[in-house]
Design an enzyme around this catalytic site. Structure first.
Site, PDB file in Angstrom:
ATOM      1  N   ARG A  26       0.828  -1.213   0.000  1.00  0.00           N
ATOM      2  CA  ARG A  26       0.000   0.000   0.000  1.00  0.00           C
ATOM      3  C   ARG A  26       0.864   1.265   0.000  1.00  0.00           C
ATOM      4  NH1 ARG A  26      -5.433  -1.250   1.977  1.00  0.00           N
ATOM      5  NH2 ARG A  26      -6.083  -2.959   0.595  1.00  0.00           N
ATOM      6  N   ARG A  55      -3.492  -3.015  -4.815  1.00  0.00           N
ATOM      7  CA  ARG A  55      -4.022  -2.795  -3.466  1.00  0.00           C
ATOM      8  C   ARG A  55      -5.022  -3.873  -3.071  1.00  0.00           C
ATOM      9  NH1 ARG A  55      -5.074   1.559  -1.784  1.00  0.00           N
ATOM     10  NH2 ARG A  55      -6.821   1.122  -0.394  1.00  0.00           N
ATOM     11  N   PHE A  74      15.695 -22.223   2.133  1.00  0.00           N
ATOM     12  CA  PHE A  74      16.382 -22.556   0.882  1.00  0.00           C
ATOM     13  C   PHE A  74      17.878 -22.390   1.089  1.00  0.00           C
ATOM     14  CE2 PHE A  74      17.219 -21.184  -3.724  1.00  0.00           C
ATOM     15  CZ  PHE A  74      17.317 -22.496  -4.160  1.00  0.00           C
ATOM     16  N   ASP A 128      10.614 -15.642  17.518  1.00  0.00           N
ATOM     17  CA  ASP A 128      11.683 -15.857  18.500  1.00  0.00           C
ATOM     18  C   ASP A 128      12.185 -14.571  19.149  1.00  0.00           C
ATOM     19  OD1 ASP A 128      11.583 -18.570  17.927  1.00  0.00           O
ATOM     20  OD2 ASP A 128      13.155 -18.444  16.411  1.00  0.00           O
ATOM     21  N   GLY A 171      12.064 -20.448  20.456  1.00  0.00           N
ATOM     22  CA  GLY A 171      12.972 -19.341  20.723  1.00  0.00           C
ATOM     23  C   GLY A 171      14.403 -19.597  20.293  1.00  0.00           C
ATOM     24  N   ARG A 172      14.718 -20.860  19.981  1.00  0.00           N
ATOM     25  CA  ARG A 172      16.093 -21.242  19.610  1.00  0.00           C
ATOM     26  C   ARG A 172      17.077 -20.830  20.710  1.00  0.00           C
ATOM     27  NH1 ARG A 172      17.840 -19.616  13.740  1.00  0.00           N
ATOM     28  NH2 ARG A 172      17.286 -17.536  14.495  1.00  0.00           N
ATOM     29  N   LYS A 215       1.526 -27.520  45.612  1.00  0.00           N
ATOM     30  CA  LYS A 215       0.899 -28.779  45.218  1.00  0.00           C
ATOM     31  C   LYS A 215       0.989 -29.043  43.713  1.00  0.00           C
ATOM     32  CE  LYS A 215      -2.322 -28.785  49.104  1.00  0.00           C
ATOM     33  NZ  LYS A 215      -1.460 -29.698  49.859  1.00  0.00           N
ATOM     34  N   ARG A 244       4.462 -34.195  33.601  1.00  0.00           N
ATOM     35  CA  ARG A 244       4.190 -34.360  32.176  1.00  0.00           C
ATOM     36  C   ARG A 244       4.802 -33.201  31.385  1.00  0.00           C
ATOM     37  NH1 ARG A 244       3.446 -38.515  33.908  1.00  0.00           N
ATOM     38  NH2 ARG A 244       1.608 -39.883  33.828  1.00  0.00           N
ATOM     39  N   HIS A 250       4.593 -25.905  16.590  1.00  0.00           N
ATOM     40  CA  HIS A 250       4.274 -24.903  15.574  1.00  0.00           C
ATOM     41  C   HIS A 250       2.961 -24.164  15.801  1.00  0.00           C
ATOM     42  CE1 HIS A 250       7.511 -27.066  13.563  1.00  0.00           C
ATOM     43  NE2 HIS A 250       7.669 -25.976  12.839  1.00  0.00           N
TER      44      HIS A 250
END
Length: 320
Positions: A26, A55, A74, A128, A171-172, A215, A244, A250
């Site tokens: 735009r 637009r 790539f 990240d 976050g790598r 707890k 757990r 993702h």
């Protein structure tokens, strides 16, 4: 004087990329420039897959997650011969400059193209928040909201079963997303790439919490630090508390961008075009103290490690 620009998204997608593309398109059209969208990042540049945008091409895009242009990793683009073909495709279309939206890998590609005579401006797009030269990256705040909502849900079930829950956050090498989510989600324990980690020390902290009457608990940890399933088994064995692990994965990249990401992306998209019109190249845009800024891509890549928010961690520990 530029007449045509191209825009692409590269690397991992981030909520707000569509808003950034819209800002580029735009703004460019308002300055009487032609705009070409490049499909699937640098791969599309190499394969000459481009389309002229108007637009209406970006209508109803500001609220959509992902990137309608597509993105791809790539690695072959690091090769000179591959980039040379991409440059030829750019010149065939008579495109004068590019806006590249993505993370540090995208920055490297933009710098290489600039050195080959194609002026580029980069926009930081990654959940990240690990790119230097900016306080925040596009997609970070949306991902943060997603992570906190997940932590809230985990707390509901953890408290019901007096369970310890480990949540792995993206976050790598940067713990910004984990740290902010841990504070907002009230996590009891935080494990970040910026601080030394020993599972034995973590267990001692958890046992201390149990001794105080805790707890249930949430442990927020940045990805790649350890195998969270193995960590869960270790904690359960040492504490005798059901534990757990949840890997958000993702899902953190998806969803409609939150308000701040829409505004940030729109501003950065517009600002990148303004810089190109003024003759700048090899720059990356950012936001610092709510003002648009730019830096050399080359310098950003040299100083990619961000300053760790140690004061945030200190605050978080006081809130346990």
């Amino acid at each position: 004087m530029i007449k045509k620009i191209g825009v692409l998204t590269s690397g991992g997608d981030a909520p707000g990329m569509n808003a950034a593309i819209r800002g580029v398109v735009r703004t460019a059209l308002s300055e009487r420039l032609e705009v070409f969208g490049i499909y699937d990042g640098y791969l599309g540049l190499y394969e000459n897959r481009m389309v002229q945008l108007d637009r209406y091409s970006v209508s109803d895009m500001i609220n959509r997650g992902g990137t309608f242009l597509g993105s791809a990793r790539f690695a072959s683009f690091y090769q000179d011969k591959i980039r040379s073909i991409a440059v030829q495709n750019i010149k065939k279309r008579k495109i004068d400059a590019l806006v590249v939206i993505g993370g540090d890998g995208s920055y490297i590609g933009a710098q290489k193209l600039t050195e080959m005579g194609i002026p580029c401006i980069s926009i930081p797009g990654t959940i990240d928040n690990d790119v230097s030269g900016t306080d925040y990256t596009i997609g970070y705040f949306t991902a943060l909201q997603t992570v906190v909502e997940a932590i809230d849900r985990l707390r509901d079930t953890s408290s019901s079963h007096q369970r310890i829950s480990i949540v792995e956050v993206m976050g790598r090498h940067c713990g910004d997303l984990t740290l902010a989510a841990a504070i907002a989600g009230g996590c009891e324990f935080i494990v970040l790439p910026e601080i030394d980690y020993k599972k034995e020390d973590l267990v001692i902290e958890i046992q201390a919490g149990i001794a105080k009457g805790k707890k249930h608990a949430i442990v927020a940890i940045t990805e790649y630090i350890c195998d969270v399933e193995e960590l869960a088994q270790y904690i359960e064995k040492k504490t005798n508390r059901e534990t757990r692990a949840t890997i958000l994965g993702h899902i953190q990249r998806g969803g409609a961008p939150v308000v701040y990401d829409r505004i940030l992306a729109s501003r950065m998209g517009a600002y990148s075009v303004e810089l190109l019109i003024k003759g700048y190249q090899g720059k990356c845009v950012g936001i610092q103290n709510e003002k648009m800024v730019f830096n050399d891509i080359k310098n950003a890549l040299k100083n990619m490690k961000r300053t760790f928010k140690k004061d945030w961690l200190i605050t978080a520990k006081k809130l346990y």
